[in-house]
Design an enzyme around this catalytic site. Structure first.
Site, PDB file in Angstrom:
ATOM      1  N   LEU A 151      68.191  -4.999  15.205  1.00  0.00           N
ATOM      2  CA  LEU A 151      67.492  -6.119  15.818  1.00  0.00           C
ATOM      3  C   LEU A 151      66.477  -6.651  14.815  1.00  0.00           C
ATOM      4  CD1 LEU A 151      66.693  -4.961  19.472  1.00  0.00           C
ATOM      5  CD2 LEU A 151      68.003  -6.979  18.835  1.00  0.00           C
ATOM      6  N   ASP A 152      66.327  -7.980  14.744  1.00  0.00           N
ATOM      7  CA  ASP A 152      65.305  -8.564  13.884  1.00  0.00           C
ATOM      8  C   ASP A 152      63.925  -8.075  14.319  1.00  0.00           C
ATOM      9  OD1 ASP A 152      67.220  -9.988  12.515  1.00  0.00           O
ATOM     10  OD2 ASP A 152      66.962 -11.820  13.693  1.00  0.00           O
ATOM     11  N   PRO A 153      62.965  -8.032  13.386  1.00  0.00           N
ATOM     12  CA  PRO A 153      61.602  -7.607  13.754  1.00  0.00           C
ATOM     13  C   PRO A 153      61.000  -8.418  14.897  1.00  0.00           C
ATOM     14  CG  PRO A 153      61.831  -7.626  11.367  1.00  0.00           C
ATOM     15  CD  PRO A 153      63.092  -8.240  11.930  1.00  0.00           C
TER      16      PRO A 153
END
Length: 318
Positions: free
Chosen positions: A45-47
């Site tokens: 997952l992206d930050p």
């Protein structure tokens, strides 16, 4: 040979990753909280995204790859009338347009074009490799390379809320196949509507069999570890074979299990005619992953080496 540092503990933690933490940083903290010898995750997952991030601990890491092919569930907010370099709110604005004329009717028409089997070009800001380098590394250097379209499937794409205006906001819910980039989907929605778009918020609600309602927030995990030590956090781990829940389960005898662990195929009564199977002893103890051969025998494919359970580990500590 040096001994691996950490506990020999096996299982899967369904983490609710918070915003502002990278998937790898979340993994490393979970590994530390469990003092696990080995851990990994699947489906980064992206930050700036939150939600379901399955963490595979110990022998469970052998089966993390089988979750990569599973469907994902997301909810997202798309800002219309504004495009960015990254497809999300972290990027620089590259295009502005007035989205005041966008209506629910136009949105429904746009979404209908994106349901089912479609092709999607991966964004430059992604972890895909090109000649040994991540695309996002090249993008940060101002470089852009050609990316081939990928076949994906949007099983469900629904409008939840729409807030009209110059920078209109659209809340969507989607169920999609592996390899789907929600950022790219937001850009495609904006492109169809002719005003541009980007993702403002993204939350993963599910990955394969793992759902957000069964996930553990990182701050809760920290607190449980601080107050109760390993006992409480260990109880949060799911069985390793939950990652293979779509496969039929086949119970084998102790003798057959012994031969399977030696790498030898065995005959098992009432086995399926083909495909992959979950293997377990009569007491449901997970043994590993097997495959049905043409002659009907079950061949071992990914077997558990360390069969010590969480309870056994707890008893030893006691």
């Amino acid at each position: 040979m040096s001994k691996r540092k950490g506990r020999s503990i096996n299982g899967i933690l369904v983490l609710d990753k918070p915003i502002g933490v990278s998937s790898n940083a979340a993994l490393q903290e979970v590994k530390s909280l469990f003092f696990a010898a080995k851990a990994g995750h699947t489906g980064s997952l992206d930050p700036n995204a939150s939600g379901v991030l399955p963490i595979f601990i110990g022998e469970a890491t052998k089966f993390s790859q089988y979750l990569l092919n599973s469907n994902k569930i997301y909810e997202a907010t798309v800002v219309l009338g504004c495009s960015t370099t990254t497809g999300d709110s972290e990027g620089e604005i590259i295009f502005l347009n007035d989205a005041s004329n966008i209506t629910v009717h136009l949105i429904e028409k746009a979404l209908s074009k994106l349901r089912g089997d479609i092709q999607q070009i991966p964004p430059m800001y992604s972890a895909i490799k090109h000649k040994g380098r991540r695309l996002y590394q090249l993008a940060r250097e101002g470089k852009e390379v050609e990316r081939k379209p990928r076949d994906i499937k949007i099983l469900t794409l629904e409008r939840r809320e729409f807030r009209s205006g110059k920078r209109a906001e659209l809340d969507i819910f989607l169920i999609c196949s592996k390899g789907t980039y929600v950022r790219s989907l937001a850009e495609e929605i904006g492109s169809i509507l002719g005003v541009g778009g980007h993702v403002n918020s993204l939350r993963r609600l599910g990955a394969g069999p793992y759902l957000i309602e069964n996930s553990i927030p990182l701050n809760v995990l920290r607190e449980k570890r601080r107050i109760d030590g390993f006992c409480e956090v260990d109880s949060l781990l799911l069985s390793m074979d939950t990652a293979l829940s779509v496969l039929p389960k086949l119970q084998v005898s102790e003798t057959s299990g012994h031969f399977l662990r030696q790498g030898q195929p065995v005959l098992v009564p009432n086995a399926p005619c083909s495909g992959m199977v979950r293997l377990a002893f009569k007491n449901d103890e997970f043994l590993g992953l097997g495959e049905v051969l043409e002659d009907g025998r079950i061949a071992p494919r990914r077997m558990i080496v360390d069969t010590s359970s969480i309870k056994a580990s707890a008893n030893l500590r006691g």
